[in-house]
Scaffold this motif. Structure first.
Motif, PDB file in Angstrom:
ATOM      1  N   LEU A 171       0.834  -1.209   0.000  1.00  0.00           N
ATOM      2  CA  LEU A 171       0.000   0.000   0.000  1.00  0.00           C
ATOM      3  C   LEU A 171       0.866   1.255   0.000  1.00  0.00           C
ATOM      4  N   ASP A 172       0.520   2.190  -0.840  1.00  0.00           N
ATOM      5  CA  ASP A 172       1.092   3.536  -0.778  1.00  0.00           C
ATOM      6  C   ASP A 172       0.058   4.421  -0.087  1.00  0.00           C
ATOM      7  N   GLU A 173       0.192   4.540   1.205  1.00  0.00           N
ATOM      8  CA  GLU A 173      -0.829   5.187   2.026  1.00  0.00           C
ATOM      9  C   GLU A 173      -0.627   6.705   2.066  1.00  0.00           C
ATOM     10  N   ASP A 174      -1.290   7.387   1.158  1.00  0.00           N
ATOM     11  CA  ASP A 174      -1.123   8.829   1.021  1.00  0.00           C
ATOM     12  C   ASP A 174      -1.765   9.618   2.158  1.00  0.00           C
ATOM     13  N   TYR A 175      -2.538   8.969   3.001  1.00  0.00           N
ATOM     14  CA  TYR A 175      -3.248   9.637   4.084  1.00  0.00           C
ATOM     15  C   TYR A 175      -2.480   9.628   5.395  1.00  0.00           C
ATOM     16  N   LEU A 176      -1.311   8.962   5.451  1.00  0.00           N
ATOM     17  CA  LEU A 176      -0.570   8.857   6.705  1.00  0.00           C
ATOM     18  C   LEU A 176      -0.054  10.210   7.186  1.00  0.00           C
ATOM     19  N   PHE A 177       0.070  10.335   8.487  1.00  0.00           N
ATOM     20  CA  PHE A 177       0.645  11.542   9.074  1.00  0.00           C
ATOM     21  C   PHE A 177       2.085  11.679   8.595  1.00  0.00           C
ATOM     22  N   PRO A 178       2.480  12.882   8.151  1.00  0.00           N
ATOM     23  CA  PRO A 178       3.836  13.060   7.635  1.00  0.00           C
ATOM     24  C   PRO A 178       4.912  12.618   8.629  1.00  0.00           C
ATOM     25  N   GLY A 179       5.820  11.777   8.157  1.00  0.00           N
ATOM     26  CA  GLY A 179       6.908  11.289   8.994  1.00  0.00           C
ATOM     27  C   GLY A 179       6.619   9.986   9.710  1.00  0.00           C
ATOM     28  N   ASP A 180       5.351   9.562   9.709  1.00  0.00           N
ATOM     29  CA  ASP A 180       4.999   8.305  10.377  1.00  0.00           C
ATOM     30  C   ASP A 180       5.359   7.106   9.501  1.00  0.00           C
ATOM     31  N   ALA A 181       5.865   6.060  10.149  1.00  0.00           N
ATOM     32  CA  ALA A 181       6.032   4.780   9.465  1.00  0.00           C
ATOM     33  C   ALA A 181       4.670   4.086   9.405  1.00  0.00           C
ATOM     34  N   PRO A 182       4.422   3.277   8.364  1.00  0.00           N
ATOM     35  CA  PRO A 182       3.141   2.555   8.292  1.00  0.00           C
ATOM     36  C   PRO A 182       2.859   1.749   9.555  1.00  0.00           C
ATOM     37  N   SER A 183       3.900   1.171  10.141  1.00  0.00           N
ATOM     38  CA  SER A 183       3.758   0.490  11.428  1.00  0.00           C
ATOM     39  C   SER A 183       5.133   0.099  11.930  1.00  0.00           C
ATOM     40  N   LYS A 184       5.349   0.300  13.206  1.00  0.00           N
ATOM     41  CA  LYS A 184       6.580  -0.178  13.837  1.00  0.00           C
ATOM     42  C   LYS A 184       6.344  -1.505  14.545  1.00  0.00           C
ATOM     43  N   VAL A 185       5.114  -1.959  14.502  1.00  0.00           N
ATOM     44  CA  VAL A 185       4.748  -3.239  15.117  1.00  0.00           C
ATOM     45  C   VAL A 185       4.536  -4.253  14.000  1.00  0.00           C
ATOM     46  N   PRO A 186       5.340  -5.324  13.949  1.00  0.00           N
ATOM     47  CA  PRO A 186       5.127  -6.337  12.908  1.00  0.00           C
ATOM     48  C   PRO A 186       3.885  -7.180  13.205  1.00  0.00           C
ATOM     49  N   PHE A 187       3.180  -7.569  12.161  1.00  0.00           N
ATOM     50  CA  PHE A 187       2.025  -8.449  12.321  1.00  0.00           C
ATOM     51  C   PHE A 187       1.748  -9.144  10.995  1.00  0.00           C
ATOM     52  N   ASP A 188       1.057 -10.240  11.103  1.00  0.00           N
ATOM     53  CA  ASP A 188       0.651 -11.017   9.925  1.00  0.00           C
ATOM     54  C   ASP A 188      -0.660 -11.703  10.302  1.00  0.00           C
ATOM     55  N   ILE A 189      -1.754 -11.227   9.745  1.00  0.00           N
ATOM     56  CA  ILE A 189      -3.062 -11.721  10.160  1.00  0.00           C
ATOM     57  C   ILE A 189      -3.972 -11.907   8.957  1.00  0.00           C
ATOM     58  N   VAL A 190      -4.773 -12.960   9.006  1.00  0.00           N
ATOM     59  CA  VAL A 190      -5.869 -13.134   8.058  1.00  0.00           C
ATOM     60  C   VAL A 190      -7.137 -12.703   8.785  1.00  0.00           C
ATOM     61  N   VAL A 191      -7.794 -11.696   8.250  1.00  0.00           N
ATOM     62  CA  VAL A 191      -8.965 -11.109   8.912  1.00  0.00           C
ATOM     63  C   VAL A 191     -10.145 -12.077   8.806  1.00  0.00           C
ATOM     64  N   PRO A 192     -10.713 -12.486   9.933  1.00  0.00           N
ATOM     65  CA  PRO A 192     -11.863 -13.409   9.881  1.00  0.00           C
ATOM     66  C   PRO A 192     -13.058 -12.782   9.158  1.00  0.00           C
ATOM     67  N   ASP A 193     -13.857 -13.629   8.523  1.00  0.00           N
ATOM     68  CA  ASP A 193     -15.061 -13.144   7.843  1.00  0.00           C
ATOM     69  C   ASP A 193     -15.958 -12.394   8.825  1.00  0.00           C
ATOM     70  N   GLY A 194     -16.585 -11.336   8.330  1.00  0.00           N
ATOM     71  CA  GLY A 194     -17.496 -10.560   9.156  1.00  0.00           C
ATOM     72  C   GLY A 194     -16.812  -9.598  10.102  1.00  0.00           C
ATOM     73  N   THR A 195     -15.486  -9.413   9.938  1.00  0.00           N
ATOM     74  CA  THR A 195     -14.756  -8.494  10.809  1.00  0.00           C
ATOM     75  C   THR A 195     -13.873  -7.576   9.964  1.00  0.00           C
ATOM     76  N   LEU A 196     -13.284  -6.585  10.633  1.00  0.00           N
ATOM     77  CA  LEU A 196     -12.469  -5.572   9.967  1.00  0.00           C
ATOM     78  C   LEU A 196     -11.173  -5.338  10.733  1.00  0.00           C
ATOM     79  N   TRP A 197     -10.107  -5.055   9.974  1.00  0.00           N
ATOM     80  CA  TRP A 197      -8.825  -4.663  10.562  1.00  0.00           C
ATOM     81  C   TRP A 197      -8.744  -3.135  10.473  1.00  0.00           C
ATOM     82  N   MET A 198      -8.655  -2.481  11.624  1.00  0.00           N
ATOM     83  CA  MET A 198      -8.737  -1.024  11.714  1.00  0.00           C
ATOM     84  C   MET A 198      -7.402  -0.413  12.114  1.00  0.00           C
TER      85      MET A 198
END
Length: 260
Positions: A171-198
């Protein structure tokens, strides 16, 4: 003699006859009572109209479009502290589902906030009424975040260029706060049906799905808990208008079968 008689007649004509003074006083009393009743009726009408308008606004905000006061900087620069935004509560009412990139308000009970938190019912009712009109901060269980993954998506942090991947597409996330990394916390998840990753747009200041991975809700938010989609800025007037669109998710392929 004629002149004197005429003067006497005029003097007598100016003297109230029997009962005339009483009729005059009663007429004045009736006029005053009529004025008082008219004043009371006008105030009752004004109060009734005000109450009717208040009920209409309350119902409209609860079922159609709700003002929402932004309480924190977790969604900067898209949403700033003190912004009043308008939440479309009909966006997902007729079979539509939240999409990647949508900014939504949701009830985080059971996902971002543990269940069973109690508060004074009267205080909760008054605060809820004020919050529903955008006059107070939202309840402690209400959050506003961006949908990054939907049911079946595999969301991973991060690729070699420190970008979040959804279904293998960075993802090229153009909405991120300037200077922020997309995430400093590593994760790898498959989102269950009927739910959302926020996730918040101000990643370094947002407590979102990443921070709740090890908790009972697993960090994901049930679609049924979504209150509505944030579509417009309502305040300040200088920002009045619709939220900016993003094309960050345009190239993301459809999710495969869910493994959650």
């Amino acid at each position: 003699m004629d002149t004197q008689a005429e003067l006497q007649e005029r003097d007598l004509s100016s003297v109230p006859g029997p009962g005339q003074g009483e009729r005059s006083r009663s007429s004045r009393v009736r006029d005053r009572l009529a004025d008082l009743m008219s004043w009371r009726l006008s105030w009752r009408g004004t109060l009734g109209l005000g109450a009717l308008c208040a009920v209409f606004v309350f119902l409209f905000s609860n079922f159609v479009v709700q003002p929402f006061l932004i309480p924190s900087g977790s969604m900067e620069p898209t949403l700033r502290v003190g912004d009043r935004v308008l939440v479309d509560k009909l966006a997902y009412r007729f079979g539509a589902e939240p999409r990647r990139g949508d900014v939504v308000v949701f009830d985080g009970t059971g996902s971002f906030v543990r269940e069973g938190t109690e508060q004074n019912p009267v205080t909760g009712l008054l605060h809820g009424a004020a919050a529903s009109l955008g006059l107070a901060e939202p309840a402690g269980t209400d959050f506003v975040k961006r949908v990054v993954g939907v049911g079946g998506d595999r969301v991973v942090c991060c690729d070699a260029r420190d970008r979040i991947e959804v279904n293998g597409r960075p993802l090229d996330e153009d909405y991120l706060f300037p200077g922020d990394a997309p995430s400093k916390v590593p994760f790898d998840i498959v989102v269950p049906d009927g739910t959302l990753w926020m996730m918040g747009d101000h990643r370094s200041r947002s407590r979102d799905s990443r921070d709740h991975l090890g908790e009972p809700g697993g960090g994901v938010v049930p679609v049924a808990r979504v209150i509505g989609r944030v579509d417009w800025y309502g305040w300040p007037l200088g920002r009045l208008g619709s939220l900016p669109d993003t094309d960050a998710f345009d190239s993301v392929p459809s999710a495969g079968p869910s493994h959650g």
